[in-house]
Write a protein that holds these residues in place. Structure first.
Motif, PDB file in Angstrom:
ATOM      1  N   THR A  66       0.493  -3.596   0.722  1.00 48.57           N
ATOM      2  CA  THR A  66       1.069  -3.772  -0.727  1.00 48.57           C
ATOM      3  C   THR A  66       0.061  -3.327  -1.812  1.00 48.57           C
ATOM      4  OG1 THR A  66       0.769  -6.197  -1.197  1.00 48.57           O
ATOM      5  CG2 THR A  66       2.491  -5.502   0.621  1.00 48.57           C
ATOM      6  N   ALA A  67       0.786  -3.312  -2.910  1.00 49.38           N
ATOM      7  CA  ALA A  67      -0.033  -2.994  -4.046  1.00 49.38           C
ATOM      8  C   ALA A  67      -0.979  -4.217  -4.366  1.00 49.38           C
ATOM      9  CB  ALA A  67       0.761  -2.674  -5.352  1.00 49.38           C
ATOM     10  N   ALA A  68      -0.542  -5.400  -4.076  1.00 51.28           N
ATOM     11  CA  ALA A  68      -1.496  -6.410  -4.297  1.00 51.28           C
ATOM     12  C   ALA A  68      -2.703  -6.274  -3.587  1.00 51.28           C
ATOM     13  CB  ALA A  68      -0.702  -7.795  -3.947  1.00 51.28           C
ATOM     14  N   ASP A  69      -2.858  -5.759  -2.321  1.00 52.48           N
ATOM     15  CA  ASP A  69      -4.072  -5.566  -1.495  1.00 52.48           C
ATOM     16  C   ASP A  69      -5.081  -4.657  -2.314  1.00 52.48           C
ATOM     17  OD1 ASP A  69      -3.258  -6.757   0.637  1.00 52.48           O
ATOM     18  OD2 ASP A  69      -1.814  -5.634   1.340  1.00 52.48           O
ATOM     19  N   LEU A  70      -4.647  -4.067  -3.385  1.00 48.83           N
ATOM     20  CA  LEU A  70      -5.529  -2.971  -4.043  1.00 48.83           C
ATOM     21  C   LEU A  70      -6.045  -3.413  -5.378  1.00 48.83           C
ATOM     22  CD1 LEU A  70      -3.288   0.210  -3.482  1.00 48.83           C
ATOM     23  CD2 LEU A  70      -4.814  -0.781  -1.875  1.00 48.83           C
ATOM     24  N   PRO A  71      -7.136  -3.575  -5.307  1.00 50.61           N
ATOM     25  CA  PRO A  71      -8.127  -4.086  -6.595  1.00 50.61           C
ATOM     26  C   PRO A  71      -8.121  -3.159  -7.705  1.00 50.61           C
ATOM     27  CG  PRO A  71      -9.733  -3.606  -4.951  1.00 50.61           C
ATOM     28  CD  PRO A  71      -8.504  -3.319  -4.339  1.00 50.61           C
ATOM     29  N   GLY A  72      -8.097  -3.563  -8.963  1.00 46.01           N
ATOM     30  CA  GLY A  72      -8.262  -2.745 -10.052  1.00 46.01           C
ATOM     31  C   GLY A  72      -7.315  -1.672 -10.240  1.00 46.01           C
ATOM     32  N   ALA A  73      -8.000  -0.532 -10.747  1.00 41.96           N
ATOM     33  CA  ALA A  73      -7.023   0.512 -11.254  1.00 41.96           C
ATOM     34  C   ALA A  73      -7.938   1.647 -10.928  1.00 41.96           C
ATOM     35  CB  ALA A  73      -6.845   0.607 -12.514  1.00 41.96           C
ATOM     36  N   ALA A  74      -7.504   2.597 -10.035  1.00 44.61           N
ATOM     37  CA  ALA A  74      -8.227   3.756  -9.386  1.00 44.61           C
ATOM     38  C   ALA A  74      -7.975   4.945 -10.048  1.00 44.61           C
ATOM     39  CB  ALA A  74      -8.079   3.896  -7.905  1.00 44.61           C
ATOM     40  N   ASP A  75      -8.922   5.849 -10.633  1.00 44.58           N
ATOM     41  CA  ASP A  75      -8.917   6.956 -11.023  1.00 44.58           C
ATOM     42  C   ASP A  75      -8.041   7.939 -10.112  1.00 44.58           C
ATOM     43  OD1 ASP A  75     -10.194   6.737 -13.614  1.00 44.58           O
ATOM     44  OD2 ASP A  75     -11.761   6.193 -12.211  1.00 44.58           O
ATOM     45  N   LEU A  76      -8.620   7.786  -8.730  1.00 40.78           N
ATOM     46  CA  LEU A  76      -8.233   8.955  -7.706  1.00 40.78           C
ATOM     47  C   LEU A  76      -7.729   7.903  -6.561  1.00 40.78           C
ATOM     48  CD1 LEU A  76      -8.056  11.616  -6.140  1.00 40.78           C
ATOM     49  CD2 LEU A  76     -10.572  10.982  -5.371  1.00 40.78           C
ATOM     50  N   MET A  77      -6.757   8.666  -5.814  1.00 38.33           N
ATOM     51  CA  MET A  77      -5.954   7.767  -4.717  1.00 38.33           C
ATOM     52  C   MET A  77      -6.023   9.174  -3.606  1.00 38.33           C
ATOM     53  SD  MET A  77      -2.635   5.873  -4.142  1.00 38.33           S
ATOM     54  CE  MET A  77      -1.911   5.368  -2.687  1.00 38.33           C
ATOM     55  N   TRP A  78      -6.882   8.894  -2.568  1.00 39.89           N
ATOM     56  CA  TRP A  78      -6.953   9.922  -1.681  1.00 39.89           C
ATOM     57  C   TRP A  78      -6.341   9.588  -0.258  1.00 39.89           C
ATOM     58  CZ3 TRP A  78     -10.160  14.933  -1.969  1.00 39.89           C
ATOM     59  CH2 TRP A  78     -10.081  15.532  -0.844  1.00 39.89           C
ATOM     60  N   GLY A  79      -5.564  10.774   0.309  1.00 38.77           N
ATOM     61  CA  GLY A  79      -5.066  10.325   1.719  1.00 38.77           C
ATOM     62  C   GLY A  79      -5.129  11.650   2.568  1.00 38.77           C
ATOM     63  N   SER A  80      -5.799  11.515   3.667  1.00 38.66           N
ATOM     64  CA  SER A  80      -5.929  12.546   4.747  1.00 38.66           C
ATOM     65  C   SER A  80      -5.004  12.113   5.574  1.00 38.66           C
ATOM     66  CB  SER A  80      -7.386  12.794   5.116  1.00 38.66           C
ATOM     67  OG  SER A  80      -8.114  13.316   4.043  1.00 38.66           O
ATOM     68  N   PHE A  81      -3.766  12.215   5.555  1.00 36.50           N
ATOM     69  CA  PHE A  81      -2.866  11.374   6.530  1.00 36.50           C
ATOM     70  C   PHE A  81      -2.760  12.113   7.866  1.00 36.50           C
ATOM     71  CE2 PHE A  81      -0.524  14.567   3.878  1.00 36.50           C
ATOM     72  CZ  PHE A  81       0.540  14.980   4.893  1.00 36.50           C
ATOM     73  N   PRO A  82      -2.540  11.726   9.156  1.00 33.09           N
ATOM     74  CA  PRO A  82      -2.412  12.124  10.205  1.00 33.09           C
ATOM     75  C   PRO A  82      -1.928  13.451  10.329  1.00 33.09           C
ATOM     76  CG  PRO A  82      -2.025   9.733  10.403  1.00 33.09           C
ATOM     77  CD  PRO A  82      -2.167  10.048   9.098  1.00 33.09           C
ATOM     78  N   CYS A  83      -2.591  14.613  10.927  1.00 32.43           N
ATOM     79  CA  CYS A  83      -1.672  15.824  11.373  1.00 32.43           C
ATOM     80  C   CYS A  83      -1.028  16.069  12.402  1.00 32.43           C
ATOM     81  CB  CYS A  83      -3.063  16.709  11.000  1.00 32.43           C
ATOM     82  SG  CYS A  83      -3.883  16.867  12.694  1.00 32.43           S
ATOM     83  N   GLN A  84      -0.996  15.150  13.596  1.00 28.33           N
ATOM     84  CA  GLN A  84      -0.530  15.414  14.757  1.00 28.33           C
ATOM     85  C   GLN A  84       0.906  15.981  14.715  1.00 28.33           C
ATOM     86  OE1 GLN A  84      -2.002  12.728  13.889  1.00 28.33           O
ATOM     87  NE2 GLN A  84      -3.574  12.033  15.462  1.00 28.33           N
ATOM     88  N   ASP A  85       1.547  15.621  14.104  1.00 29.91           N
ATOM     89  CA  ASP A  85       3.151  16.045  13.882  1.00 29.91           C
ATOM     90  C   ASP A  85       3.127  17.189  12.856  1.00 29.91           C
ATOM     91  OD1 ASP A  85       4.261  13.649  15.420  1.00 29.91           O
ATOM     92  OD2 ASP A  85       3.789  12.391  13.601  1.00 29.91           O
TER      93      ASP A  85
END
Length: 389
Positions: A66-85
């Protein structure tokens, strides 16, 4: 573009999801500060810890965050999500699949951050180019619409690692910027430009509904100046656990080659110089329609590294020198070098685990190029610069 190369935000903070062994972190470099990293694979998380330490790393399914798990405020959010499908090797489930569908979990977190006033200035995703055509382009439309509905302008790029490394590895990157953020004029182009807006990408954009066009940005990136090193640059001298094939084994590989590929080997032999090629097996259709296994070789770059689940995970090297043709499997360290990782990077002990790590990663110099010419200049943009909307 000279101005963009010198803009450097102070200690930019980022969240990274599907972090693997931290290749994005290696590419971003010391000017960036990792606030949070996540991966569900224990072996990859172990490699991440071995190289970057435990601080900020959370092992587990992204769907449980959840958002509560993420500390502070990030400038960048990166996601190399799985490609298999989404990949050609997948079953075609697309963004509705169990693995590639984690894209939606990633964006659920981004939307939760926005609801708390912590929306990252930049959101970047990376995947295989199959995402452009999956489900007739509908998955690409979903990705773009997700950006738009979350309040981001978005720009797709196709970057092949072969512009930096001796490996063919084209990947789709979509970089989104909050609509309230300024964008410097020299970071965008009026339309598609080579080399990072491929024909396939342009066709995918043309298929997008008209209501998404206003939010689309054509990012402008320079091509790298340096010529990539040759395949011989990644070779280890006497890698542990790797043996040379016998003459009979090498002969069997050559027997799988078509006349065209055999001619490449003969041309390399005639030079008298040391020539290093990447050999991979493919199933091809003959003129009569029969399917046969073929061995194909390139003496400039290696084929795309894959995970064991993706097939052809362990590539073969063909080395021609002094009229002699030898072959052996590629070592774990050589695959890491093909991803741009330094030799100081600690790999898992087993080749299978190392191959899974490197075959699933993002090429380090590609991330560095994006960071230098786009991400860092975007963070350095100030109000008053031209707005790309």
């Amino acid at each position: 573009m000279a101005e963009s190369s010198v803009r450097q935000p102070p200690a930019a903070g980022y969240y990274e999801f599907f972090a693997g062994g931290g290749m994005v972190r290696a590419g971003l470099g010391e000017g960036w500060r990792c606030l949070f990293a996540n991966d569900f694979d224990p072996a990859k998380a172990a490699a991440y810890r071995a190289n970057w330490g435990d601080e900020g790393l959370r092992l587990g399914d992204i769907g449980g965050l959840t958002a509560a798990d993420l500390p502070g405020a990030a400038d960048l959010m990166w996601g190399s999500f799985p490609c298999q499908d989404l990949s050609l090797a997948g079953v075609g489930a697309g963004l509705g699949g169990k693995r590639s569908g984690t894209f939606h979990d990633f964006w659920a977190l981004a939307r939760s951050l926005a609801a708390e006033g912590r929306a990252p200035r930049i959101v970047a995703v990376e995947n295989v180019c199959g995402a452009l055509t999956s489900h007739g382009g509908r998955d690409f439309e979903v990705i773009c619409r997700t950006y738009a509905e979350a309040g981001y302008r978005f720009g797709p790029l196709v970057i092949n690692a072969d512009r930096f490394l001796p490996q063919s590895r084209p990947r789709l990157f979509i970089i989104g910027v909050r609509k309230d953020a300024a964008i410097a004029a020299d970071l965008t182009a009026p339309g598609a430009e080579t080399p990072f807006h491929s024909v396939a990408l342009q066709r995918a954009v043309e298929r997008l509904p008209s209501d998404l066009r206003p939010g689309l940005v054509w990012w402008r990136l320079p091509a790298p100046d340096a010529t990539p090193p040759g395949l011989s640059s990644v070779l280890e001298s006497g890698p542990p656990g790797v043996r040379w094939h016998s003459a009979a084994e090498t002969a069997r590989l050559l027997a799988l080659m078509s006349p065209t590929n055999l001619a490449k080997v003969e041309a390399a032999r005639r030079t008298g110089a040391r020539c290093v090629g990447g050999l991979y097996r493919r199933t091809r259709h003959e003129a009569d329609g029969t399917r046969v296994q073929r061995a194909e070789v390139r003496f400039d770059i290696a084929g795309c590294l894959r995970t064991p689940a993706g097939g052809s995970s362990r590539q073969t090297l063909l080395i021609v020198e002094g009229g002699r043709v030898r072959s052996r499997l590629m070592s774990a360290r050589e695959t890491a070098r093909l991803m741009g990782l330094p030799d100081s990077y600690r790999l898992p002990a087993s080749f299978s685990a190392a191959c899974h790590l490197t075959g699933d990663g993002v090429a380090v110099p590609v991330v560095r190029h994006l960071a230098q010419w786009l991400l860092e200049p975007l963070l350095a943009s100030r109000p008053g610069l031209r707005d790309a909307a």
